[in-house]
Design a protein around this motif. Structure first.
Motif, PDB file in Angstrom:
ATOM      1  N   THR A  33       0.870  -1.177   0.000  1.00 27.82           N
ATOM      2  CA  THR A  33       0.000   0.000   0.000  1.00 27.82           C
ATOM      3  C   THR A  33       0.898   1.214   0.000  1.00 27.82           C
ATOM      4  OG1 THR A  33      -1.631  -1.168   1.327  1.00 27.82           O
ATOM      5  CG2 THR A  33      -1.835   1.214   1.225  1.00 27.82           C
ATOM      6  N   GLY A  34       0.510   2.187  -0.765  1.00 24.79           N
ATOM      7  CA  GLY A  34       1.335   3.379  -0.737  1.00 24.79           C
ATOM      8  C   GLY A  34       1.018   4.304  -1.870  1.00 24.79           C
ATOM      9  N   GLY A  35       1.888   5.238  -2.024  1.00 23.08           N
ATOM     10  CA  GLY A  35       1.711   6.219  -3.074  1.00 23.08           C
ATOM     11  C   GLY A  35       0.751   7.314  -2.664  1.00 23.08           C
ATOM     12  N   PHE A  36       0.460   8.147  -3.602  1.00 24.36           N
ATOM     13  CA  PHE A  36      -0.365   9.323  -3.358  1.00 24.36           C
ATOM     14  C   PHE A  36      -1.767   8.967  -2.877  1.00 24.36           C
ATOM     15  CE2 PHE A  36      -3.191  12.665  -5.105  1.00 24.36           C
ATOM     16  CZ  PHE A  36      -2.738  13.718  -4.318  1.00 24.36           C
ATOM     17  N   LEU A  37      -2.358   7.927  -3.448  1.00 25.68           N
ATOM     18  CA  LEU A  37      -3.733   7.566  -3.101  1.00 25.68           C
ATOM     19  C   LEU A  37      -3.819   6.530  -1.982  1.00 25.68           C
ATOM     20  CD1 LEU A  37      -5.176   7.281  -6.705  1.00 25.68           C
ATOM     21  CD2 LEU A  37      -5.410   9.185  -5.113  1.00 25.68           C
ATOM     22  N   MET A  38      -2.681   6.058  -1.496  1.00 29.64           N
ATOM     23  CA  MET A  38      -2.647   5.005  -0.476  1.00 29.64           C
ATOM     24  C   MET A  38      -3.481   3.804  -0.925  1.00 29.64           C
ATOM     25  SD  MET A  38      -0.580   6.103   1.729  1.00 29.64           S
ATOM     26  CE  MET A  38      -0.793   5.014   3.118  1.00 29.64           C
ATOM     27  N   ALA A  39      -3.379   3.483  -2.199  1.00 27.38           N
ATOM     28  CA  ALA A  39      -4.164   2.397  -2.789  1.00 27.38           C
ATOM     29  C   ALA A  39      -3.495   1.049  -2.539  1.00 27.38           C
ATOM     30  CB  ALA A  39      -4.309   2.623  -4.291  1.00 27.38           C
ATOM     31  N   GLY A  40      -4.310   0.009  -2.460  1.00 24.80           N
ATOM     32  CA  GLY A  40      -3.784  -1.338  -2.318  1.00 24.80           C
ATOM     33  C   GLY A  40      -3.221  -1.827  -3.642  1.00 24.80           C
ATOM     34  N   ASN A  41      -2.032  -2.350  -3.593  1.00 23.14           N
ATOM     35  CA  ASN A  41      -1.357  -2.854  -4.783  1.00 23.14           C
ATOM     36  C   ASN A  41      -0.739  -4.206  -4.466  1.00 23.14           C
ATOM     37  OD1 ASN A  41      -1.609  -0.383  -6.381  1.00 23.14           O
ATOM     38  ND2 ASN A  41      -0.186   0.485  -4.915  1.00 23.14           N
ATOM     39  N   THR A  42      -0.239  -4.845  -5.495  1.00 24.75           N
ATOM     40  CA  THR A  42       0.565  -6.047  -5.336  1.00 24.75           C
ATOM     41  C   THR A  42       1.873  -5.801  -6.054  1.00 24.75           C
ATOM     42  OG1 THR A  42      -1.372  -7.471  -5.232  1.00 24.75           O
ATOM     43  CG2 THR A  42       0.706  -8.521  -5.790  1.00 24.75           C
ATOM     44  N   THR A  43       2.974  -6.050  -5.363  1.00 21.04           N
ATOM     45  CA  THR A  43       4.280  -5.938  -5.981  1.00 21.04           C
ATOM     46  C   THR A  43       4.736  -7.338  -6.366  1.00 21.04           C
ATOM     47  OG1 THR A  43       4.836  -3.973  -4.693  1.00 21.04           O
ATOM     48  CG2 THR A  43       6.676  -5.188  -5.655  1.00 21.04           C
ATOM     49  N   PHE A  44       5.092  -7.502  -7.625  1.00 26.46           N
ATOM     50  CA  PHE A  44       5.573  -8.777  -8.139  1.00 26.46           C
ATOM     51  C   PHE A  44       7.090  -8.709  -8.279  1.00 26.46           C
ATOM     52  CE2 PHE A  44       1.206  -8.783  -9.574  1.00 26.46           C
ATOM     53  CZ  PHE A  44       0.826 -10.106  -9.432  1.00 26.46           C
TER      54      PHE A  44
END
Length: 76
Positions: A33-44
């Motif tokens: 989670t992170g970035g400007f929008l604090m959006a949920g992501n997956t790092t591959f």
């Protein structure tokens, strides 16, 4: 050997995972989670021979989609 690091929207993570595994790639998935929008992501994290790099990038591109999101602003 090359290491590919790709940050993918959480909504696309399952389809990207399936496609990479189907093509025989071993992957590590990290919920982030992170970035400007604090959006949920997956790092591959994908370790591949140099000649397979473009194939992995193409798969990620094929199964990931751009999104637009409205950001509410407050004015005082």
């Amino acid at each position: 050997m090359k290491m590919i690091t790709a940050i993918v929207n959480k909504e696309d993570a399952k389809s990207v995972t399936r496609a990479l595994i189907k093509e025989g790639f071993s992957i590590t998935r990290l919920s982030t989670t992170g970035g400007f929008l604090m959006a949920g992501n997956t790092t591959f994290l994908v370790g591949v021979d140099e000649e397979k790099v473009q194939q992995v990038i193409d798969i990620i591109h094929q199964y990931s989609f751009s999104r637009k999101q409205m950001i509410p602003t407050t004015t005082e």
